[in-house]
Design a protein around this motif. Structure first.
Motif, PDB file in Angstrom:
ATOM      1  N   VAL A 647      13.326 -30.879 -25.636  1.00  0.00           N
ATOM      2  CA  VAL A 647      13.900 -31.172 -26.953  1.00  0.00           C
ATOM      3  C   VAL A 647      14.850 -30.043 -27.336  1.00  0.00           C
ATOM      4  N   MET A 648      16.087 -30.422 -27.716  1.00  0.00           N
ATOM      5  CA  MET A 648      17.086 -29.434 -28.124  1.00  0.00           C
ATOM      6  C   MET A 648      17.493 -29.693 -29.573  1.00  0.00           C
ATOM      7  N   ALA A 649      17.719 -28.632 -30.325  1.00  0.00           N
ATOM      8  CA  ALA A 649      18.129 -28.747 -31.720  1.00  0.00           C
ATOM      9  C   ALA A 649      19.578 -28.300 -31.881  1.00  0.00           C
ATOM     10  N   GLU A 650      20.379 -29.153 -32.521  1.00  0.00           N
ATOM     11  CA  GLU A 650      21.747 -28.775 -32.900  1.00  0.00           C
ATOM     12  C   GLU A 650      21.740 -28.265 -34.342  1.00  0.00           C
ATOM     13  N   TYR A 651      22.898 -27.760 -34.790  1.00  0.00           N
ATOM     14  CA  TYR A 651      23.072 -27.273 -36.163  1.00  0.00           C
ATOM     15  C   TYR A 651      22.081 -26.151 -36.512  1.00  0.00           C
ATOM     16  N   VAL A 652      21.788 -25.328 -35.532  1.00  0.00           N
ATOM     17  CA  VAL A 652      20.947 -24.158 -35.782  1.00  0.00           C
ATOM     18  C   VAL A 652      21.867 -23.059 -36.304  1.00  0.00           C
ATOM     19  N   GLU A 653      21.858 -22.862 -37.611  1.00  0.00           N
ATOM     20  CA  GLU A 653      22.850 -21.994 -38.227  1.00  0.00           C
ATOM     21  C   GLU A 653      22.263 -20.732 -38.844  1.00  0.00           C
ATOM     22  N   GLU A 655      18.651 -17.848 -38.938  1.00  0.00           N
ATOM     23  CA  GLU A 655      17.433 -17.382 -38.271  1.00  0.00           C
ATOM     24  C   GLU A 655      16.213 -18.142 -38.791  1.00  0.00           C
ATOM     25  N   GLU A 656      16.239 -18.487 -40.085  1.00  0.00           N
ATOM     26  CA  GLU A 656      15.103 -19.198 -40.664  1.00  0.00           C
ATOM     27  C   GLU A 656      14.905 -20.550 -39.999  1.00  0.00           C
ATOM     28  N   ILE A 657      16.024 -21.264 -39.746  1.00  0.00           N
ATOM     29  CA  ILE A 657      15.925 -22.570 -39.076  1.00  0.00           C
ATOM     30  C   ILE A 657      15.413 -22.395 -37.659  1.00  0.00           C
ATOM     31  N   ARG A 658      15.952 -21.386 -36.942  1.00  0.00           N
ATOM     32  CA  ARG A 658      15.510 -21.168 -35.558  1.00  0.00           C
ATOM     33  C   ARG A 658      14.022 -20.841 -35.505  1.00  0.00           C
ATOM     34  N   GLU A 659      13.551 -19.987 -36.418  1.00  0.00           N
ATOM     35  CA  GLU A 659      12.135 -19.600 -36.415  1.00  0.00           C
ATOM     36  C   GLU A 659      11.234 -20.797 -36.728  1.00  0.00           C
ATOM     37  N   LYS A 660      11.671 -21.644 -37.660  1.00  0.00           N
ATOM     38  CA  LYS A 660      10.871 -22.820 -37.981  1.00  0.00           C
ATOM     39  C   LYS A 660      10.823 -23.785 -36.794  1.00  0.00           C
ATOM     40  N   LEU A 661      11.950 -23.966 -36.106  1.00  0.00           N
ATOM     41  CA  LEU A 661      11.975 -24.823 -34.918  1.00  0.00           C
ATOM     42  C   LEU A 661      11.053 -24.271 -33.841  1.00  0.00           C
ATOM     43  N   GLU A 662      11.077 -22.964 -33.672  1.00  0.00           N
ATOM     44  CA  GLU A 662      10.216 -22.330 -32.658  1.00  0.00           C
ATOM     45  C   GLU A 662       8.746 -22.566 -32.981  1.00  0.00           C
ATOM     46  N   SER A 663       8.401 -22.484 -34.268  1.00  0.00           N
ATOM     47  CA  SER A 663       7.002 -22.707 -34.668  1.00  0.00           C
ATOM     48  C   SER A 663       6.580 -24.156 -34.442  1.00  0.00           C
ATOM     49  N   TYR A 672      25.864 -22.634 -34.883  1.00  0.00           N
ATOM     50  CA  TYR A 672      26.703 -21.507 -35.280  1.00  0.00           C
ATOM     51  C   TYR A 672      25.948 -20.176 -35.325  1.00  0.00           C
ATOM     52  N   LEU A 673      24.612 -20.238 -35.355  1.00  0.00           N
ATOM     53  CA  LEU A 673      23.853 -18.989 -35.282  1.00  0.00           C
ATOM     54  C   LEU A 673      24.188 -18.247 -33.995  1.00  0.00           C
ATOM     55  N   TYR A 674      24.471 -19.001 -32.955  1.00  0.00           N
ATOM     56  CA  TYR A 674      24.802 -18.407 -31.653  1.00  0.00           C
ATOM     57  C   TYR A 674      26.314 -18.363 -31.425  1.00  0.00           C
ATOM     58  N   SER A 675      26.968 -19.510 -31.602  1.00  0.00           N
ATOM     59  CA  SER A 675      28.410 -19.542 -31.384  1.00  0.00           C
ATOM     60  C   SER A 675      28.969 -20.914 -31.745  1.00  0.00           C
ATOM     61  N   PRO A 676      30.193 -20.971 -32.271  1.00  0.00           N
ATOM     62  CA  PRO A 676      30.873 -22.271 -32.398  1.00  0.00           C
ATOM     63  C   PRO A 676      31.380 -22.711 -31.032  1.00  0.00           C
ATOM     64  N   ALA A 677      31.998 -23.857 -30.962  1.00  0.00           N
ATOM     65  CA  ALA A 677      32.636 -24.287 -29.708  1.00  0.00           C
ATOM     66  C   ALA A 677      33.810 -23.357 -29.420  1.00  0.00           C
ATOM     67  N   VAL A 678      33.898 -22.875 -28.188  1.00  0.00           N
ATOM     68  CA  VAL A 678      34.908 -21.884 -27.821  1.00  0.00           C
ATOM     69  C   VAL A 678      35.683 -22.373 -26.593  1.00  0.00           C
TER      70      VAL A 678
END
Length: 694
Positions: A647-653, A655-663, A672-678
């Motif tokens: 399962v992959m999550a998009e729109y991870v913008e 740290e709070e969203i990433r931590e909740k997904l991890e839990s 965008y937390l990591y990078s936009p399209a480049v």
């Protein structure tokens, strides 16, 4: 300040009336091209050629050229009435096809009435360039009046006939509005005849212009006034040469054969009006040298042959110069400057004045030599050409910037409209719109199709990260630009679908992203690159075969993924499970994009060949505020564990969203937390930066 000027010009050019007139003239470009070149051949300034076309096959060539000119430019005003009325009526609130056609018919009726056709004063020549001004007025005024009267006349007062078909009833309902419009124009014409003692509106304008010259006796003053009035008339769509024919015959033509007299008709044609009104050859040179717009340059190339022989209708009506707030100033100013330059050289004795008549279609440089009898006439024309091009240059550049600004504003309007249609769940028919947005959509689709066929699509790659393994892949995303402005990707897809080349667009996207994947593999970066396709394409055997062949060609087996999504139900697409299995056997991964708990998404899980599902972005974006979103994501993660997909999550913008997904058990992230399209080169740098240092 500059931005305000651009916005003001934008508002003027996009005024409903101005916009309809410009579009109407643009629609006539093919007619003008054919007619202008017929006129060029008829007036080609070589006696041998003239004798040939007059005598060949008993004069059939000359007759054909006359017919060609008469049937195109000779009926230009009628065509213009119809085209302007068509575009102006499309701006009305009532988007009814019948009313639009009737408005065009009413406009033609009113155009004829404005010439007093019933009284027999209308001549065939009035249907050509002579009647352009009246055509513009009639088409706008009659269309507006028709819609006004049609709206005011209630349904109870319209003709009815039981059992008659819809077209018949609609036609009868237009009787009163048509009659009222025609009576108003007839009344206007009778008023003009009674008060001003002229036959029609066109003659009223022409006579008023001729009156300006009654007290002008000075040669230079008469020449400047003639040139200025001529070009002002052209700016408003009136054929200046025809309107000022009486002035030319009275004040200028008699001087053609008078030695020593500077200002004459031939002198103005050879030096002030080179290339036609507005010193059009200078405008042509400025477009070719300074314009970056492909359409302007193409028009300039098309018009160049005619302009060299002083036929300027293609440029004037094609750009158009008519009612163009940017080009009005240089169009009027350049001929005046040209006249002053030539007059100055003549008074200094540098430019000989021989009193020779030079045919108005004589090409530039040749006319200078013939009128002066020496190279000095050619030199003066070259000076004028350089000076005139310099005058036009900044305005051509400004016109280009205005056009770009217009494109940006219109693009924002089109994007906002498209998003609204999407939100409301309506079918998207952008290219069927008859307003500026529809015109832009059609232009964009045309350019997009060209870029797709030439495989010139720009792609961005958004990195995907694993909680423990770091950078593992990237999704290839379309980043198409129109006139150097980025376009909302779903809008690009919608245009491709509406214009019928969505499959080809997807093929180019897949091919481009596979090339990128292959390039990364050669450089030692074993990322998984993914691209989006629709369920219809996943159900197509031809499409799947093409993808498998491309994967073999670029050697991306095991490192390429197709993300499939579709809003419509897929339970009728029986081949999808089989095709997913074929892709898996060929080393191509498959993922479900925008996965939620809906019926469509769950249908995909009937096959065990999926590699991953990507959570619907709305679930992730509302994750922190909505506990139900958290429960749904947890359920999907549990499904993945039981059914064997990640399962992959998009729109991870954040740290709070990433931590909740991890839990919740989700360990793959994109956002965008990591990078936009480049761009691909930037992705390579990110790959190098993410590798552990030795």
């Amino acid at each position: 300040m500059y931005s305000r000027i651009l916005r003001a010009i934008y508002k003027i050019e996009n005024n409903h009336v101005f916009s309809a007139v410009k579009k109407g003239f643009t629609l006539l470009i093919p007619v003008l091209l054919v007619g202008s070149f017929a006129l060029l051949f008829l007036n080609f300034p070589i006696p041998v050629f003239q004798k040939f076309i007059a005598e060949w096959a008993g004069g059939v060539l000359s007759t054909s050229l006359h017919f060609l000119f008469d049937s195109t430019v000779g009926f230009m005003s009628i065509y213009l009435v119809v085209s302007i009325s068509y575009y102006y009526s499309s701006e009305m609130k009532e988007r009814d096809g019948f009313l639009q056609v009737m408005a065009m018919v009413v406009s033609v009726v009113c155009f004829a009435a404005s010439f007093g056709a019933a009284g027999g004063s209308m001549e065939l020549s009035d249907l050509g360039p002579v009647g352009v001004f009246t055509a513009m007025f009639s088409s706008v005024a009659a269309t507006k009046l028709f819609y006004f009267f049609y709206g005011k006349i209630s349904a109870a007062h319209r003709f009815r006939s039981r059992g008659a078909d819809v077209d018949y009833r609609n036609s009868l309902s237009a009787i009163y509005p048509l009659l009222l419009c025609a009576l108003i124009f007839i009344g206007m014409n009778l008023t003009i005849q009674t008060v001003f003692k002229v036959d029609n509106l066109n003659d009223l304008v022409t006579d008023g212009i001729v009156f300006l010259f009654h007290n002008i006796n000075d040669g230079l003053g008469a020449g400047i006034l003639y040139v200025v009035v001529l070009d002002i008339l052209w700016v408003f769509g009136i054929h200046g040469g025809n309107a000022l024919e009486q002035v030319a015959q009275t004040y200028l033509v008699p001087n053609d054969n008078a030695a020593g007299v500077i200002i004459s008709k031939s002198f103005l044609d050879s030096y002030a009006l080179i290339g036609g009104c507005g010193a059009a050859i200078c405008l042509l040179a400025a477009l070719l040298i300074f314009s970056k717009g492909k359409d302007n340059r193409q028009l300039a190339y098309s018009a160049s042959g005619a302009v060299l022989f002083n036929i300027n209708e293609i440029l004037v009506y094609g750009l158009p110069v008519v009612l163009n707030p940017v080009l009005i100033i240089p169009f009027i100013l350049t001929p005046v400057i040209s006249l002053l330059i030539a007059y100055g050289f003549a008074t200094m004795g540098f430019l000989p004045i021989l009193g020779r008549t030079v045919t108005w279609t004589t090409p530039v440089l040749f006319s200078g030599y013939l009128s002066s009898g020496s190279w000095r006439g050619v030199a003066v024309q070259l000076v004028i050409l350089a000076a005139g091009t310099g005058v036009y240059a900044p305005f051509v550049c400004l016109a280009q910037k205005v056009k770009e600004q217009q494109a940006k504003m219109l693009l924002n309007e089109l994007t906002a409209y498209f998003k609204l249609v999407q939100q409301e769940g309506r079918d998207v028919h952008l290219m069927e719109q008859h307003d500026s947005k529809g015109l832009l959509a059609r232009n964009m689709a045309e350019q997009l199709r060209i870029d797709v066929e030439q495989e010139r699509l720009t792609m961005g790659y958004q990195p995907q990260y694993h909680k423990e393994h770091g950078l593992t892949g990237a999704e290839s995303l379309l980043r198409w630009r129109y006139m150097d402005y980025p376009v909302y990707p779903p809008l690009v897809v919608a245009l491709a679908k509406e214009d019928g080349f969505f499959d080809r667009l997807t093929q180019v996207v897949v091919k481009t992203s596979m090339k990128a994947c292959s390039e990364l593999l050669r450089e030692g970066s074993a990322l998984t690159i993914s691209a989006n396709i629709s369920a219809d394409q996943m159900d197509s055997e031809q499409f799947i075969n093409r993808v498998i062949r491309m994967a073999e060609t670029y050697g991306v087996s095991g490192h390429y993924c197709l993300e499939v999504t579709e809003e419509s139900a897929v339970d009728r697409m029986e081949e999808i499970p089989h095709h997913i299995s074929r892709l898996k056997s060929a080393g191509i991964l498959a993922a479900v994009d925008d996965f939620s708990m809906g019926r469509t998404s769950l249908m995909y899980l009937q096959t065990s060949s999926f590699y991953a599902v990507k959570l619907d972005g709305r679930l992730v974006q509302g994750l922190l505020e909505n506990e139900r979103n958290q429960e749904i994501i947890a359920s999907i993660v549990s499904l993945g564990t039981n059914l064997g997909f990640v399962v992959m999550a998009e729109y991870v913008e954040t740290e709070e969203i990433r931590e909740k997904l991890e839990s919740l058990g989700c360990n793959l992230y994109q956002g965008y937390l990591y990078s936009p399209a480049v761009p691909l080169e930037r992705l390579k740098e990110i790959v190098k930066g993410s590798q552990p240092k030795k």
